[in-house]
Design a protein around this motif. Structure first.
Motif, PDB file in Angstrom:
ATOM      1  N   MET A   1      15.715   2.969 -16.623  1.00  0.00           N
ATOM      2  CA  MET A   1      15.392   3.435 -15.296  1.00  0.00           C
ATOM      3  C   MET A   1      13.881   3.453 -15.136  1.00  0.00           C
ATOM      4  SD  MET A   1      17.995   6.454 -14.399  1.00  0.00           S
ATOM      5  CE  MET A   1      19.728   6.169 -14.467  1.00  0.00           C
ATOM      6  N   SER A   2      13.439   3.143 -13.930  1.00  0.00           N
ATOM      7  CA  SER A   2      12.006   3.102 -13.707  1.00  0.00           C
ATOM      8  C   SER A   2      11.629   3.994 -12.541  1.00  0.00           C
ATOM      9  CB  SER A   2      11.560   1.672 -13.418  1.00  0.00           C
ATOM     10  OG  SER A   2      12.077   1.248 -12.172  1.00  0.00           O
ATOM     11  N   PHE A   3      10.404   4.380 -12.560  1.00  0.00           N
ATOM     12  CA  PHE A   3       9.865   5.150 -11.451  1.00  0.00           C
ATOM     13  C   PHE A   3       8.469   4.631 -11.208  1.00  0.00           C
ATOM     14  CE2 PHE A   3       8.761   8.311  -8.578  1.00  0.00           C
ATOM     15  CZ  PHE A   3       9.844   9.117  -8.308  1.00  0.00           C
ATOM     16  N   LYS A   4       8.372   3.710 -10.265  1.00  0.00           N
ATOM     17  CA  LYS A   4       7.090   3.114  -9.919  1.00  0.00           C
ATOM     18  C   LYS A   4       6.672   3.680  -8.565  1.00  0.00           C
ATOM     19  CE  LYS A   4       6.813  -1.214  -8.705  1.00  0.00           C
ATOM     20  NZ  LYS A   4       6.879  -2.660  -8.707  1.00  0.00           N
ATOM     21  N   PRO A   5       5.765   4.666  -8.551  1.00  0.00           N
ATOM     22  CA  PRO A   5       5.387   5.316  -7.295  1.00  0.00           C
ATOM     23  C   PRO A   5       4.783   4.336  -6.298  1.00  0.00           C
ATOM     24  CG  PRO A   5       4.543   6.538  -9.180  1.00  0.00           C
ATOM     25  CD  PRO A   5       5.075   5.242  -9.699  1.00  0.00           C
ATOM     26  N   THR A   6       5.010   4.615  -5.027  1.00  0.00           N
ATOM     27  CA  THR A   6       4.421   3.818  -3.955  1.00  0.00           C
ATOM     28  C   THR A   6       3.113   4.462  -3.516  1.00  0.00           C
ATOM     29  OG1 THR A   6       5.714   5.014  -2.313  1.00  0.00           O
ATOM     30  CG2 THR A   6       6.643   2.957  -3.111  1.00  0.00           C
ATOM     31  N   ALA A   7       2.285   3.680  -2.864  1.00  0.00           N
ATOM     32  CA  ALA A   7       0.971   4.143  -2.424  1.00  0.00           C
ATOM     33  C   ALA A   7       1.100   5.143  -1.280  1.00  0.00           C
ATOM     34  CB  ALA A   7       0.135   2.947  -1.965  1.00  0.00           C
ATOM     35  N   THR A   8       0.092   5.999  -1.168  1.00  0.00           N
ATOM     36  CA  THR A   8       0.042   6.900  -0.023  1.00  0.00           C
ATOM     37  C   THR A   8      -0.381   6.103   1.195  1.00  0.00           C
ATOM     38  OG1 THR A   8      -2.247   7.488  -0.475  1.00  0.00           O
ATOM     39  CG2 THR A   8      -0.557   8.921  -1.419  1.00  0.00           C
TER      40      THR A   8
ATOM     41  N   VAL B   1      19.224  16.089 -14.015  1.00  0.00           N
ATOM     42  CA  VAL B   1      19.251  14.738 -13.450  1.00  0.00           C
ATOM     43  C   VAL B   1      18.049  13.932 -13.917  1.00  0.00           C
ATOM     44  CG1 VAL B   1      20.563  15.379 -11.376  1.00  0.00           C
ATOM     45  CG2 VAL B   1      18.061  15.483 -11.337  1.00  0.00           C
ATOM     46  N   THR B   2      18.197  12.614 -13.815  1.00  0.00           N
ATOM     47  CA  THR B   2      17.094  11.681 -14.020  1.00  0.00           C
ATOM     48  C   THR B   2      16.814  11.024 -12.681  1.00  0.00           C
ATOM     49  OG1 THR B   2      17.722  11.291 -16.312  1.00  0.00           O
ATOM     50  CG2 THR B   2      16.363   9.599 -15.259  1.00  0.00           C
ATOM     51  N   ALA B   3      15.535  10.919 -12.342  1.00  0.00           N
ATOM     52  CA  ALA B   3      15.126  10.340 -11.057  1.00  0.00           C
ATOM     53  C   ALA B   3      14.717   8.888 -11.235  1.00  0.00           C
ATOM     54  CB  ALA B   3      13.959  11.133 -10.488  1.00  0.00           C
ATOM     55  N   GLU B   4      15.133   8.080 -10.279  1.00  0.00           N
ATOM     56  CA  GLU B   4      14.760   6.666 -10.270  1.00  0.00           C
ATOM     57  C   GLU B   4      14.415   6.285  -8.838  1.00  0.00           C
ATOM     58  OE1 GLU B   4      16.716   2.303 -11.270  1.00  0.00           O
ATOM     59  OE2 GLU B   4      18.002   4.046 -11.073  1.00  0.00           O
ATOM     60  N   GLN B   5      13.236   5.721  -8.640  1.00  0.00           N
ATOM     61  CA  GLN B   5      12.862   5.267  -7.304  1.00  0.00           C
ATOM     62  C   GLN B   5      13.491   3.907  -7.044  1.00  0.00           C
ATOM     63  OE1 GLN B   5       8.815   5.755  -6.171  1.00  0.00           O
ATOM     64  NE2 GLN B   5       8.960   4.267  -4.508  1.00  0.00           N
ATOM     65  N   LEU B   6      14.077   3.758  -5.870  1.00  0.00           N
ATOM     66  CA  LEU B   6      14.707   2.489  -5.508  1.00  0.00           C
ATOM     67  C   LEU B   6      13.680   1.556  -4.872  1.00  0.00           C
ATOM     68  CD1 LEU B   6      18.079   3.760  -3.985  1.00  0.00           C
ATOM     69  CD2 LEU B   6      17.511   3.224  -6.363  1.00  0.00           C
TER      70      LEU B   6
ATOM     71  N   ASP C   1       2.147   4.906   7.797  1.00  0.00           N
ATOM     72  CA  ASP C   1       2.173   3.521   7.322  1.00  0.00           C
ATOM     73  C   ASP C   1       2.611   3.420   5.866  1.00  0.00           C
ATOM     74  OD1 ASP C   1      -0.153   4.736   6.366  1.00  0.00           O
ATOM     75  OD2 ASP C   1      -1.386   2.941   6.581  1.00  0.00           O
ATOM     76  N   ARG C   2       2.957   4.546   5.242  1.00  0.00           N
ATOM     77  CA  ARG C   2       3.469   4.462   3.861  1.00  0.00           C
ATOM     78  C   ARG C   2       4.974   4.229   3.901  1.00  0.00           C
ATOM     79  NH1 ARG C   2       5.934   9.294   1.599  1.00  0.00           N
ATOM     80  NH2 ARG C   2       5.734  10.975   3.106  1.00  0.00           N
ATOM     81  N   GLU C   3       5.465   3.556   2.888  1.00  0.00           N
ATOM     82  CA  GLU C   3       6.910   3.395   2.755  1.00  0.00           C
ATOM     83  C   GLU C   3       7.468   4.697   2.193  1.00  0.00           C
ATOM     84  OE1 GLU C   3       9.204  -0.246   1.236  1.00  0.00           O
ATOM     85  OE2 GLU C   3       9.063   1.073  -0.509  1.00  0.00           O
ATOM     86  N   LEU C   4       8.436   5.278   2.889  1.00  0.00           N
ATOM     87  CA  LEU C   4       9.027   6.525   2.427  1.00  0.00           C
ATOM     88  C   LEU C   4       9.897   6.232   1.205  1.00  0.00           C
ATOM     89  CD1 LEU C   4      10.041   8.261   5.778  1.00  0.00           C
ATOM     90  CD2 LEU C   4       7.864   8.328   4.544  1.00  0.00           C
TER      91      LEU C   4
END
Length: 154
Positions: free
Chosen positions: A1-8, A109-114, A141-144
């Motif tokens: 599982m990955s969690f790659k944060p998106t930009a603000t 739980v384990t969190a995973e960003q889609l 303008d950020r992706e939620l």
């Protein structure tokens, strides 16, 4: 599982202030007392993350949507603010250290960003269930980020 944060984002709605924090405390007590379930028109749970800087537990009320295979989907909307909510940053730092309270029980739980098509399919279901999320997205303008919470085994 990955969690790659998106930009603000560079613009967005006002971040929730002190009044919202007070309401959140009341909301969390209501969710826990009622064993989870619906809060107004949304299904809600209490998300406990570990502070990325403090290492302390942090609780937040969060709306959730059913995912596949007994998972929960949550959105880091912050009401359409330019910056992500703190709980999202905590999950990004420690995705394997979260718990949720829902339905009268606490679940690790384990969190995973889609991302990509998986995120888009989940986003369409979320917006179909709760149209206000499309309004939140239009304010910034950020992706939620859409996060899947999966129960940890053991």
């Amino acid at each position: 599982m990955s969690f790659k944060p998106t930009a603000t984002g560079t613009y967005g709605a006002r971040r929730p202030g002190a009044m919202v924090r007070m309401v959140n405390k009341f909301t969390m007590r209501t969710i826990v007392r009622n064993g989870g379930g619906r809060l107004g028109r949304v299904d809600a749970l209490v998300l406990t993350t570990v502070g990325r800087k403090s290492g302390e537990p942090r609780k937040s009320p969060v709306a959730w949507f059913p995912g596949e295979d007994d998972t929960w989907l949550i959105v880091a909307s912050a009401n359409g603010a330019a910056r992500h909510p703190a709980w999202y940053l905590n999950l990004a730092a420690r995705p394997d250290e979260a718990t949720i309270e829902s339905g009268g029980r606490t679940t690790e739980v384990t969190a995973e960003q889609l991302h990509g098509e998986e995120r888009e399919a989940a986003w369409r279901r979320i917006v179909a269930a709760q149209a206000q999320y499309a309004r939140y997205a239009s304010r910034t303008d950020r992706e939620l980020p859409v996060i899947r919470l999966t129960p940890r085994s053991g």
